[in-house]
Design a protein around this motif. Structure first.
Motif, PDB file in Angstrom:
ATOM      1  N   SER A  46       0.855  -1.190   0.000  1.00 31.82           N
ATOM      2  CA  SER A  46       0.000   0.000   0.000  1.00 31.82           C
ATOM      3  C   SER A  46       0.888   1.236   0.000  1.00 31.82           C
ATOM      4  N   VAL A  47       0.351   2.344  -0.470  1.00 28.56           N
ATOM      5  CA  VAL A  47       1.143   3.573  -0.556  1.00 28.56           C
ATOM      6  C   VAL A  47       0.377   4.716   0.089  1.00 28.56           C
ATOM      7  N   VAL A  48       1.075   5.504   0.897  1.00 22.92           N
ATOM      8  CA  VAL A  48       0.493   6.729   1.452  1.00 22.92           C
ATOM      9  C   VAL A  48       1.283   7.901   0.874  1.00 22.92           C
ATOM     10  N   ILE A  49       0.564   8.813   0.206  1.00 20.13           N
ATOM     11  CA  ILE A  49       1.221   9.985  -0.386  1.00 20.13           C
ATOM     12  C   ILE A  49       0.725  11.228   0.353  1.00 20.13           C
ATOM     13  N   LEU A  50       1.652  12.074   0.773  1.00 16.81           N
ATOM     14  CA  LEU A  50       1.292  13.336   1.420  1.00 16.81           C
ATOM     15  C   LEU A  50       1.746  14.473   0.519  1.00 16.81           C
ATOM     16  N   PHE A  51       0.821  15.367   0.152  1.00 22.33           N
ATOM     17  CA  PHE A  51       1.271  16.518  -0.642  1.00 22.33           C
ATOM     18  C   PHE A  51       0.637  17.801  -0.116  1.00 22.33           C
ATOM     19  N   PRO A  52       1.322  18.941  -0.297  1.00 22.45           N
ATOM     20  CA  PRO A  52       0.790  20.201   0.216  1.00 22.45           C
ATOM     21  C   PRO A  52      -0.352  20.699  -0.667  1.00 22.45           C
ATOM     22  N   LYS A  53      -1.527  20.810  -0.061  1.00 19.39           N
ATOM     23  CA  LYS A  53      -2.723  21.183  -0.814  1.00 19.39           C
ATOM     24  C   LYS A  53      -2.541  22.538  -1.502  1.00 19.39           C
ATOM     25  N   GLY A  54      -2.892  22.568  -2.784  1.00 16.08           N
ATOM     26  CA  GLY A  54      -2.861  23.838  -3.520  1.00 16.08           C
ATOM     27  C   GLY A  54      -1.472  24.270  -3.956  1.00 16.08           C
ATOM     28  N   ARG A  55      -0.449  23.470  -3.675  1.00 15.67           N
ATOM     29  CA  ARG A  55       0.910  23.917  -4.026  1.00 15.67           C
ATOM     30  C   ARG A  55       1.579  23.032  -5.066  1.00 15.67           C
ATOM     31  N   VAL A  56       0.793  22.259  -5.799  1.00 12.90           N
ATOM     32  CA  VAL A  56       1.352  21.469  -6.904  1.00 12.90           C
ATOM     33  C   VAL A  56       0.678  21.941  -8.194  1.00 12.90           C
ATOM     34  N   SER A  57       1.252  21.603  -9.336  1.00 13.19           N
ATOM     35  CA  SER A  57       0.691  22.090 -10.594  1.00 13.19           C
ATOM     36  C   SER A  57      -0.591  21.324 -10.928  1.00 13.19           C
ATOM     37  N   ARG A  58      -1.326  21.809 -11.918  1.00 12.81           N
ATOM     38  CA  ARG A  58      -2.610  21.219 -12.281  1.00 12.81           C
ATOM     39  C   ARG A  58      -2.441  19.740 -12.665  1.00 12.81           C
ATOM     40  N   VAL A  59      -1.418  19.470 -13.484  1.00 12.03           N
ATOM     41  CA  VAL A  59      -1.214  18.089 -13.934  1.00 12.03           C
ATOM     42  C   VAL A  59      -0.711  17.216 -12.778  1.00 12.03           C
ATOM     43  N   GLN A  60       0.161  17.773 -11.950  1.00  7.51           N
ATOM     44  CA  GLN A  60       0.643  16.990 -10.794  1.00  7.51           C
ATOM     45  C   GLN A  60      -0.520  16.635  -9.870  1.00  7.51           C
ATOM     46  N   GLU A  61      -1.420  17.588  -9.661  1.00  2.84           N
ATOM     47  CA  GLU A  61      -2.577  17.333  -8.790  1.00  2.84           C
ATOM     48  C   GLU A  61      -3.445  16.202  -9.349  1.00  2.84           C
ATOM     49  N   LEU A  62      -3.615  16.180 -10.670  1.00  2.00           N
ATOM     50  CA  LEU A  62      -4.361  15.084 -11.296  1.00  2.00           C
ATOM     51  C   LEU A  62      -3.681  13.747 -11.040  1.00  2.00           C
ATOM     52  N   GLN A  63      -2.353  13.741 -11.214  1.00  2.00           N
ATOM     53  CA  GLN A  63      -1.611  12.487 -11.057  1.00  2.00           C
ATOM     54  C   GLN A  63      -1.615  11.999  -9.612  1.00  2.00           C
ATOM     55  N   LEU A  64      -1.701  12.937  -8.668  1.00  2.00           N
ATOM     56  CA  LEU A  64      -1.668  12.549  -7.256  1.00  2.00           C
ATOM     57  C   LEU A  64      -3.025  12.077  -6.755  1.00  2.00           C
ATOM     58  N   THR A  65      -4.079  12.547  -7.377  1.00  2.00           N
ATOM     59  CA  THR A  65      -5.411  12.279  -6.825  1.00  2.00           C
ATOM     60  C   THR A  65      -6.230  11.278  -7.637  1.00  2.00           C
ATOM     61  N   ARG A  66      -5.805  10.949  -8.845  1.00  2.00           N
ATOM     62  CA  ARG A  66      -6.541   9.945  -9.645  1.00  2.00           C
ATOM     63  C   ARG A  66      -5.704   8.674  -9.668  1.00  2.00           C
ATOM     64  N   THR A  67      -5.713   7.966  -8.565  1.00  5.89           N
ATOM     65  CA  THR A  67      -4.826   6.802  -8.469  1.00  5.89           C
ATOM     66  C   THR A  67      -5.658   5.546  -8.252  1.00  5.89           C
ATOM     67  N   SER A  68      -5.033   4.508  -7.724  1.00  6.14           N
ATOM     68  CA  SER A  68      -5.772   3.253  -7.610  1.00  6.14           C
ATOM     69  C   SER A  68      -6.010   2.897  -6.140  1.00  6.14           C
ATOM     70  N   ASP A  69      -6.702   1.761  -5.925  1.00  7.67           N
ATOM     71  CA  ASP A  69      -7.177   1.380  -4.596  1.00  7.67           C
ATOM     72  C   ASP A  69      -6.099   1.236  -3.530  1.00  7.67           C
TER      73      ASP A  69
END
Ligand SMILES: *Cc1c(COP(=O)(O)O)cnc(C)c1O
Length: 430
Positions: free
Chosen positions: A154-177
């Motif tokens: 399993s993977v836990v990703i922590l990122f600073p809200k609102g401080r990544v680019s539009r494409v990075q935000e997509l890649q971080l939030t549209r992931t798998s189970d």
């Protein structure tokens, strides 16, 4: 193959152990006890098959039989299923495009290779493996996608809200189970503190095998040698000057290892942004870590690059030898933006800010008419950085890998910068 710590106070271990531990307990970095001599081993990775085949023949000595050949071959084919095209920008200067993987940056190679090795070993760990990563943008996406659907992890990703680019935000939030994305109301440093605390949380450690998948892991670091041999295959006889956009200096350290192994005639430029700790070190002999400065090429905003320890190790801590083998440049944001504009206008080629730092460094340091060919490592796709469209004043076509993400369900949990909120969110999802 055995791996020792660059600090010399931890036990020498094999590939599996170095991969699982990530970092030796003495705070150093794992380093191979010997660099394979490819000519002696009769390995010519630049002649063999495609990218995955090259990665296999390079990694085989480093894995040292701890993953059987057939399994290692399958891992390489699965991890590296995209090309690294060498594109001529202008006569004598090429971009080696490393951004055709799923998250459009070169970190896909190391993250995917590591995830599949961890999957291979996961059965022997005895607990569920949980990878915890804090990201300022690029690393998290590569790790989230690299580990998507990987069994036993399993993977836990922590990122600073609102401080990544539009494409990075997509890649971080549209992931798998098997990926838990937490967007933290805070900075990257806050995310990193939360991740570090979680990694040493004894209650979590009792239940799970915790690891960090960060860029110093040998399984992320060593496969990057593949890039250099893929360039060599396409320019077999050239004297190549590689210009490598550098932050934590892992990629260039892999290039220097490749060189030692028998890559052939060439030289290396560490292309830095305003975070110029290493250029200053080579100039003055004084290594003075500094807080990182925010720049356009933000994946290289590093004030104390960890992989310098590996480069020092490779050259026996001899500063003059480091200087002979690695030139450096530091490029300002103004020059980066001007380079993006100029290369676009003159040659119709669109660069991201990291590649632009590489291009500007090459232009500054490569001597004209020496018969050398310049190869800039294009480490990310320009669409990943919102600044590129602003600088060029035009829209950059969105690759299909990103367009596909837009259709997927958004899976992300907002948390305050609070350890208990993070633990609650992790426990709910694991
Ligand atoms: C991580 C990153 C770099 C820096 O690579 P290092 O191995 O840390 O030196 C350069 N460019 C991009 C786009 C990155 O994501």
């Amino acid at each position: 193959m055995r791996y020792f710590s660059t600090n010399g106070r931890s036990a020498v271990v094999g590939f599996r152990e170095a991969l699982l531990q990530g970092q030796p307990e003495d705070g150093g970095l794992y380093f191979p006890a010997e660099i394979p001599n490819l000519a002696k081993l009769a390995i010519s990775p630049w002649l063999e098959g495609g990218e995955a085949e090259t990665a296999f023949s390079l990694m085989r000595p480093y894995v040292g039989g701890e993953i059987p050949d057939a399994a290692l071959q399958a891992i390489c084919e699965d991890a590296i299923d995209f090309p690294f095209p060498l594109v001529e920008i202008t006569p004598g200067i090429f971009a080696l495009e490393l951004f055709h993987g799923p998250t459009l940056a070169f970190k896909d190679v190391g993250a995917r290779f590591m995830s599949r090795c961890l999957e291979y070993f996961s059965g022997s760990i005895g607990k569920r493996a949980v990878v915890i990563v804090a990201t300022s943008g690029d690393t998290g996406g590569a790790v989230a996608h690299g580990f998507a659907g990987v069994e036993g992890v399993s993977v836990v990703i922590l990122f600073p809200k609102g401080r990544v680019s539009r494409v990075q935000e997509l890649q971080l939030t549209r992931t798998s189970d098997n990926v838990i994305t937490l967007e933290v109301h805070g900075s990257f440093d806050d995310c990193q503190k939360l991740a570090k605390t979680a990694l040493s949380d004894s209650e979590l450690r009792n239940k799970y095998f915790l690891t960090s998948a960060n860029s110093i892991n040998i399984a992320r670091w060593l496969p990057q040698q593949t890039y250099y041999f893929v360039a060599r295959r396409q320019l077999p006889d050239a004297k190549i000057v590689f210009s490598i956009p550098s932050g934590n200096f892992g990629n260039i350290a892999a290039g220097l290892i490749a060189q030692r192994a028998g890559l052939g005639a060439g030289s290396f430029i560490a292309a830095c942004n305003a975070n110029n700790v290493v250029p200053k070190y080579l100039e003055t002999g004084q290594y003075i870590p500094a807080p990182s400065k925010a720049t356009l090429s933000n994946a290289m905003d590093v004030g104390d690059p960890s992989n310098l320890a590996r480069i020092s190790q490779l050259f026996n801590d001899d500063l003059d030898r480091i200087r002979e083998n690695m030139a450096t440049a530091s490029i300002s944001d103004e020059e980066t933006a001007a380079t993006i504009r100029k290369v676009h206008e003159e040659f119709g080629y669109t660069m991201d800010p990291h590649a632009a730092v590489g291009y500007a460094s090459l232009k500054r340091l490569k001597k004209p008419d020496h018969g050398e060919i310049g190869v800039v490592l294009a480490t990310a796709h320009p669409v990943k950085f919102d600044s590129v469209a602003e600088i060029l004043g035009n829209y950059i076509a969105v690759p299909s890998a990103v367009a596909m993400l837009e259709e997927r369900e958004r899976r992300s949990t907002e948390i305050a910068n609070s350890y208990s909120e993070m633990i609650d969110a992790i426990k709910r999802s694991l």
